[in-house]
Design an enzyme around this catalytic site. Structure first.
Site, short mmCIF file in Angstrom:
data_model
loop_
_atom_site.label_atom_id
_atom_site.label_comp_id
_atom_site.label_asym_id
_atom_site.label_seq_id
_atom_site.Cartn_x
_atom_site.Cartn_y
_atom_site.Cartn_z
CD GLU A 15 -2.66 -1.26 2.55
OE1 GLU A 15 -3.53 -0.40 2.76
OE2 GLU A 15 -2.38 -2.16 3.36
CB SER A 143 -5.78 -1.24 0.60
OG SER A 143 -5.63 -0.11 1.42
CE1 TYR A 209 -7.01 3.86 -1.19
CE2 TYR A 209 -6.49 1.63 -1.83
CZ TYR A 209 -6.74 2.55 -0.86
OH TYR A 209 -6.75 2.16 0.46
NE ARG A 248 -12.89 1.81 5.49
CZ ARG A 248 -11.66 1.64 4.99
NH1 ARG A 248 -10.81 2.64 4.97
NH2 ARG A 248 -11.30 0.47 4.52
CG ASP A 250 -14.08 -1.80 5.30
OD1 ASP A 250 -14.52 -0.63 5.43
OD2 ASP A 250 -12.91 -2.05 4.95
CD GLU A 270 -10.06 -5.58 6.08
OE1 GLU A 270 -8.96 -5.77 6.64
OE2 GLU A 270 -10.19 -5.55 4.85
CG ASN A 272 -7.90 0.49 7.43
OD1 ASN A 272 -6.98 0.95 8.11
ND2 ASN A 272 -7.87 0.51 6.11
N GLY A 276 -7.31 5.42 5.04
CA GLY A 276 -6.66 6.35 4.12
C GLY A 276 -7.10 7.79 4.33
#
Length: 309
Positions: A15, A143, A209, A248, A250, A270, A272, A276
């Protein structure tokens, strides 16, 4: 006087490019707020890190993503040196990065996740470990790096064993149909629920992205009970791992004919611990939805930085 902040960015993980963009955006936002801000493209060079930490900054803003920056390694170094840093501490970072270990904690807290198994690469390629469709992913990447969906009728191998760069362990989970949701958490507050609608395929690295590849719908157009439960579970997952700062969560929400919808069809994929901070990133977007500017967000993160106790 405003704090001196060192932004760690780049790194050597898969990443890296995303982290460089995150770090640049963070540095720009902090300078706009008057912080004395420096940056370091940290490639696991400890001598370079030690040099950047002298004179000692007041805070390190950890904008690294993936291995060595998000998994507790850098956090441990900063704890030893007594330098406050943003995001979660060593233990929460390490556990969150290990998807299998995190699932065990989530299960104990009553948070539903897709059941999965961890196998070696050869076993994953030898045949179907679970019924199709299923998801193959690295056990310790973020990611959506390395994620593959194996569907009925697929003949090609999901990955090339010789060039799989994500370690010996492979996590295999049943595929959950439905909708992609994500929830940012800021301190003790879940921010909002966003539905992610990829233009094609699934929400993979490219969809995350590349501008125009995914539509972000905020607030997510889902039943209110599902919306509120998503907020509750994201905050519960944050607390279960012992996260701090920003994280965050998901989710997949199965509202298909077979799933039937309802809060019982929410699955946490998961957490994070270092989301980002790019122009396409979700936590800044959710914060803006609630009237929190990007500069306010990164300033809050700096002012709430600390070491592990």
């Amino acid at each position: 006087m405003m704090k001196r902040v060192l932004v760690l960015m780049g790194g050597r993980s898969a990443e890296r490019e995303v982290s460089l963009v995150s770090g640049a955006e963070v540095a720009k936002g902090l300078r706009a707020r008057g912080y004395d801000t420096a940056t370091l493209d940290f490639r696991n060079d400890m001598a370079a890190l030690m040099a950047a930490l002298e004179p000692r900054p007041d805070v390190v803003f950890n904008a690294l993503h993936g291995r060595y920056g998000e998994d507790g390694c850098v956090q441990g170094v900063l704890d030893l040196m007594g330098v406050p840093y943003t995001h979660s501490g060593l233990l929460a970072s390490a556990v969150a990065m290990d998807k299998t270990m995190a699932k065990r904690l989530f299960a104990d807290a009553g948070i539903r996740c897709p059941e999965g198994v961890v196998v070696d690469r050869a076993t994953a390629l030898a045949g179907d470990v679970v019924a199709r469709p299923y998801v193959i992913k690295p056990n310790n990447e973020g990611s959506s790096v390395g994620v593959r969906i194996v569907r009925a009728g697929d003949n090609a191998k999901p990955f090339d064993e010789a060039t799989w760069p994500y370690g010996e362990q492979v996590l295999i989970e049943p595929y959950v149909p439905g909708r992609e949701l994500t929830v940012g958490v800021m301190g003790d507050r879940a921010l909002a629920v966003t539905e992610l609608q990829p233009q094609a395929g699934f929400y993979d690295y490219e969809a995350k992205y590349t501008a125009g590849k995914t539509t972000h719908v905020i607030p997510a157009p889902i039943p209110d009970d599902v919306y509120q439960e998503s907020l509750r579970l994201a905050l519960l997952a944050h607390r279960t791992l012992g996260c701090r700062g920003v994280s965050r969560a998901d989710f997949r929400y199965d509202d298909t004919a077979e799933g039937g919808g309802g809060t019982g069809r929410l699955y946490l994929l998961e957490v994070n611990t270092q989301p980002g901070m790019t122009p396409l990133s979700l936590v800044p977007e959710q914060a803006a939805h609630l009237g929190i500017s990007f500069t306010d967000l990164v300033a809050w993160m700096v002012e709430n930085a600390r070491c592990d106790d």
